[in-house]
Design an enzyme around this catalytic site. Structure first.
Site, mmCIF file in Angstrom:
data_model
loop_
_atom_site.group_PDB
_atom_site.id
_atom_site.type_symbol
_atom_site.label_atom_id
_atom_site.label_comp_id
_atom_site.label_asym_id
_atom_site.label_seq_id
_atom_site.Cartn_x
_atom_site.Cartn_y
_atom_site.Cartn_z
ATOM 1 N N GLY A 115 56.876 -27.816 -80.350
ATOM 2 C CA GLY A 115 57.139 -28.797 -81.548
ATOM 3 C C GLY A 115 55.938 -29.601 -81.982
ATOM 4 O O GLY A 115 54.845 -29.461 -81.115
ATOM 5 N N CYS A 167 59.019 -43.345 -85.609
ATOM 6 C CA CYS A 167 57.726 -43.610 -85.624
ATOM 7 C C CYS A 167 57.266 -44.925 -86.688
ATOM 8 O O CYS A 167 56.471 -45.672 -86.183
ATOM 9 C CB CYS A 167 57.277 -42.638 -86.374
ATOM 10 N N ARG A 205 59.489 -40.279 -98.284
ATOM 11 C CA ARG A 205 58.915 -39.351 -97.587
ATOM 12 C C ARG A 205 57.831 -38.804 -98.800
ATOM 13 O O ARG A 205 58.360 -38.616 -99.820
ATOM 14 C CB ARG A 205 59.855 -38.165 -97.211
ATOM 15 N N SER A 226 62.045 -19.791 -77.598
ATOM 16 C CA SER A 226 60.609 -19.904 -77.557
ATOM 17 C C SER A 226 60.349 -19.461 -76.026
ATOM 18 O O SER A 226 59.011 -19.592 -75.500
ATOM 19 C CB SER A 226 60.069 -21.229 -77.823
ATOM 20 N N HIS A 238 51.707 -42.473 -91.455
ATOM 21 C CA HIS A 238 52.691 -42.866 -92.262
ATOM 22 C C HIS A 238 51.963 -44.251 -92.673
ATOM 23 O O HIS A 238 51.301 -44.788 -92.156
ATOM 24 C CB HIS A 238 53.825 -43.426 -91.532
ATOM 25 N N SER A 265 55.069 -34.735 -91.470
ATOM 26 C CA SER A 265 54.871 -34.121 -90.031
ATOM 27 C C SER A 265 56.224 -35.150 -89.550
ATOM 28 O O SER A 265 56.384 -34.608 -88.283
ATOM 29 C CB SER A 265 53.679 -34.169 -89.371
ATOM 30 N N GLY A 266 56.454 -35.981 -90.007
ATOM 31 C CA GLY A 266 57.582 -37.066 -89.551
ATOM 32 C C GLY A 266 58.900 -36.331 -89.330
ATOM 33 O O GLY A 266 59.641 -36.727 -88.497
HETATM 34 N N1 LIG Z 1 57.399 -35.976 -85.949
HETATM 35 C C1 LIG Z 1 57.378 -37.217 -85.655
HETATM 36 O O1 LIG Z 1 56.517 -37.931 -86.223
HETATM 37 C C2 LIG Z 1 58.304 -38.153 -84.656
HETATM 38 C C3 LIG Z 1 58.187 -39.433 -84.529
HETATM 39 C C4 LIG Z 1 59.163 -39.940 -83.501
HETATM 40 C C5 LIG Z 1 60.191 -39.314 -82.860
HETATM 41 N N2 LIG Z 1 60.204 -37.909 -83.261
HETATM 42 C C6 LIG Z 1 61.206 -37.237 -82.634
HETATM 43 O O2 LIG Z 1 60.891 -36.449 -81.916
HETATM 44 C C7 LIG Z 1 61.782 -35.221 -81.803
HETATM 45 C C8 LIG Z 1 60.970 -33.890 -81.974
HETATM 46 O O3 LIG Z 1 60.262 -33.964 -83.174
HETATM 47 P P1 LIG Z 1 59.285 -32.932 -83.617
HETATM 48 O O4 LIG Z 1 58.730 -33.541 -84.927
HETATM 49 O O5 LIG Z 1 58.346 -32.551 -82.688
HETATM 50 O O6 LIG Z 1 60.232 -31.706 -84.205
HETATM 51 P P2 LIG Z 1 59.833 -30.036 -84.176
HETATM 52 O O7 LIG Z 1 58.600 -29.979 -84.529
HETATM 53 O O8 LIG Z 1 60.955 -29.426 -85.067
HETATM 54 O O9 LIG Z 1 60.061 -29.501 -82.866
HETATM 55 C C9 LIG Z 1 61.403 -29.434 -82.063
HETATM 56 C C10 LIG Z 1 61.074 -28.783 -80.618
HETATM 57 O O10 LIG Z 1 62.153 -29.067 -80.042
HETATM 58 C C11 LIG Z 1 62.865 -27.693 -79.344
HETATM 59 N N3 LIG Z 1 64.096 -27.709 -79.199
HETATM 60 C C12 LIG Z 1 64.993 -27.613 -80.404
HETATM 61 N N4 LIG Z 1 66.137 -27.414 -79.943
HETATM 62 C C13 LIG Z 1 66.075 -27.415 -78.544
HETATM 63 C C14 LIG Z 1 66.994 -27.142 -77.541
HETATM 64 N N5 LIG Z 1 68.573 -26.941 -77.866
HETATM 65 N N6 LIG Z 1 66.617 -27.022 -76.135
HETATM 66 C C15 LIG Z 1 65.349 -27.186 -76.126
HETATM 67 N N7 LIG Z 1 64.276 -27.272 -76.734
HETATM 68 C C16 LIG Z 1 64.754 -27.448 -78.260
HETATM 69 C C17 LIG Z 1 61.963 -26.725 -80.270
HETATM 70 O O11 LIG Z 1 61.861 -25.600 -79.406
HETATM 71 P P3 LIG Z 1 61.588 -24.187 -80.356
HETATM 72 O O12 LIG Z 1 60.378 -23.660 -80.457
HETATM 73 O O13 LIG Z 1 62.642 -23.265 -79.280
HETATM 74 O O14 LIG Z 1 62.696 -23.977 -81.433
HETATM 75 C C18 LIG Z 1 60.872 -27.531 -80.773
HETATM 76 O O15 LIG Z 1 59.951 -27.493 -79.413
HETATM 77 C C19 LIG Z 1 62.917 -35.397 -82.843
HETATM 78 O O16 LIG Z 1 64.142 -36.071 -82.067
HETATM 79 C C20 LIG Z 1 62.479 -36.668 -83.539
HETATM 80 O O17 LIG Z 1 63.423 -37.284 -84.285
HETATM 81 C C21 LIG Z 1 59.420 -37.289 -84.348
#
Ligand SMILES: NC(=O)c1ccc[n+]([C@@H]2O[C@H](COP(=O)([O-])OP(=O)(O)OC[C@H]3O[C@@H](n4cnc5c(N)ncnc54)[C@H](OP(=O)(O)O)[C@@H]3O)[C@@H](O)[C@H]2O)c1
Length: 312
Positions: A11, A126, A214, A37, A221, A156-157
């Site tokens: 992710g 974030c 957003r 994956s 951000h 990307s958030g």
């Molecule tokens: N993006 C940001 O700026 C940000 C900032 C702070 C916190 N966060 C938090 O960080 C977390 C991830 O965010 P992201 O932005 O990186 O999301 P993302 O790009 O959608 O990535 C999600 C990841 O989780 C994996 N996944 C989903 N369901 C799963 C499961 N049941 N078991 C194992 N792996 C699983 C996905 O794997 P697959 O490839 O197998 O689908 C992918 O690797 C969220 O909780 C989000 O709220 C994000």
């Protein structure tokens, strides 16, 4: 040797986490994601790691000293408790445990003293990380009376799905790429920001009003912040305080593009709020995938290692 797991390795946040761990010389790293994956390869330093399926049994086997989770809330609720029960320190980036009593919610450089814990540590939202880096030094200097802010949060958030949404709506003939996203999630974003910032700063009654939006930006951000302090603090004094704060860099007129790839929260346009006698107005931008997520989690890990709460 510290044995490290990264769950959510495919992710947006997980891939940045892997990059940071490789840069910092972590060698014993395993990558996990969902069954979708499993078997894929993800970049790690000069090489690659094969992605394993994350299951409670595999993660709970006690084969890892430290594990980063950047999956959604539901997956974190399923996977984090068995991993912690197996003796692995878990740093979770979802909102599953952030407000749970007894779980530290930590912004490295702001409230490291909350790290008294070797089970689950929560990484804040974030926007709460970005805001806390700015508010903490101002609070120490003059006390916070109230905070108001408007956020302009990048796509990307919301992860890879947000990045994809922006890519497929590239502007044609100069049209706006996409409209501002004012759907319901923004309201939960605002309450998360309020509750988490209060917990991080240990100011449970801090008046804080946020308007979160957003915007069609890939990474970074932005926040327009209005702070009312208990004691007078001039704009010049505030700049001095912020200039020596950890994880803050003074930079006037910084844009999200300036912040992308940078570790610090960039703060500028610090001035007196002419609508409020004891108020200040500020602007800040931050890379939501680095200090806003992956970098903060890695800094938490480094602080845990320093305190010997994780096997070095
Ligand atoms: N993006 C940001 O700026 C940000 C900032 C702070 C916190 N966060 C938090 O960080 C977390 C991830 O965010 P992201 O932005 O990186 O999301 P993302 O790009 O959608 O990535 C999600 C990841 O989780 C994996 N996944 C989903 N369901 C799963 C499961 N049941 N078991 C194992 N792996 C699983 C996905 O794997 P697959 O490839 O197998 O689908 C992918 O690797 C969220 O909780 C989000 O709220 C994000």
């Amino acid at each position: 040797m510290t044995r490290v797991g990264v769950v959510g390795a495919t992710g947006a946040v997980g891939s940045v986490t892997l990059g940071l761990l490789a840069e910092r010389g972590f060698e014993h790293v395993r990558a996990f994601a969902s069954s979708r994956s499993a078997g894929k390869q993800v970049p790690f330093g000069e090489g690659e790691l094969a992605v394993e399926e994350a299951t409670p049994d595999v993660l709970g086997a006690g084969e890892l000293d430290l594990c980063f989770f950047s999956v959604g809330t539901g997956a974190s609720r399923e996977l984090v408790p068995p991993t912690a029960a197996g003796g692995t320190v878990c740093i979770d980036k979802s909102d599953a445990f952030r407000l749970t009593d007894g779980v530290p919610l930590v912004v490295a450089g702001v409230n490291d003293s909350a790290l008294d814990h070797d089970e689950i540590v929560a990484n804040p939202n974030c926007s709460a990380i970005q805001l806390s880096c700015v508010l903490k030094p101002l609070h120490e200097a003059a006390g916070l009376a109230s905070v108001r802010l408007a956020t302009y949060q990048s796509m990307s958030g919301i992860g890879d799905a947000g990045i994809e949404k922006l890519r497929v709506t590239e502007p044609a003939d100069g049209d706006l790429a996409m409209d501002w996203d004012l759907e319901g999630e923004e309201f939960s974003e605002e309450s998360k920001l309020r509750a988490e910032t209060r917990k991080i700063l240990d100011l449970p009654d801090l008046p804080l009003q946020a308007q979160c939006v957003r915007v069609p930006v890939l990474v970074g951000h932005a926040q327009a912040i209005w702070v009312e302090t208990a004691q007078p603090l001039s704009a010049g004094e505030a700049r001095e305080v912020l200039g020596s704060a950890p994880h803050v860099a003074l930079e006037d007129f910084a844009t999200p593009k300036d912040a992308a790839g940078r570790d610090e929260v960039l703060v500028g346009r610090v001035r007196a709020d002419t609508a409020n006698g004891t108020g200040l107005a500020l602007w800040s931008v931050n890379d939501n995938l680095r200090k806003g997520a992956a970098l903060n989690a890695v800094q938490i890990a480094e602080a845990l290692l320093e305190r010997r709460l994780v096997r070095a």
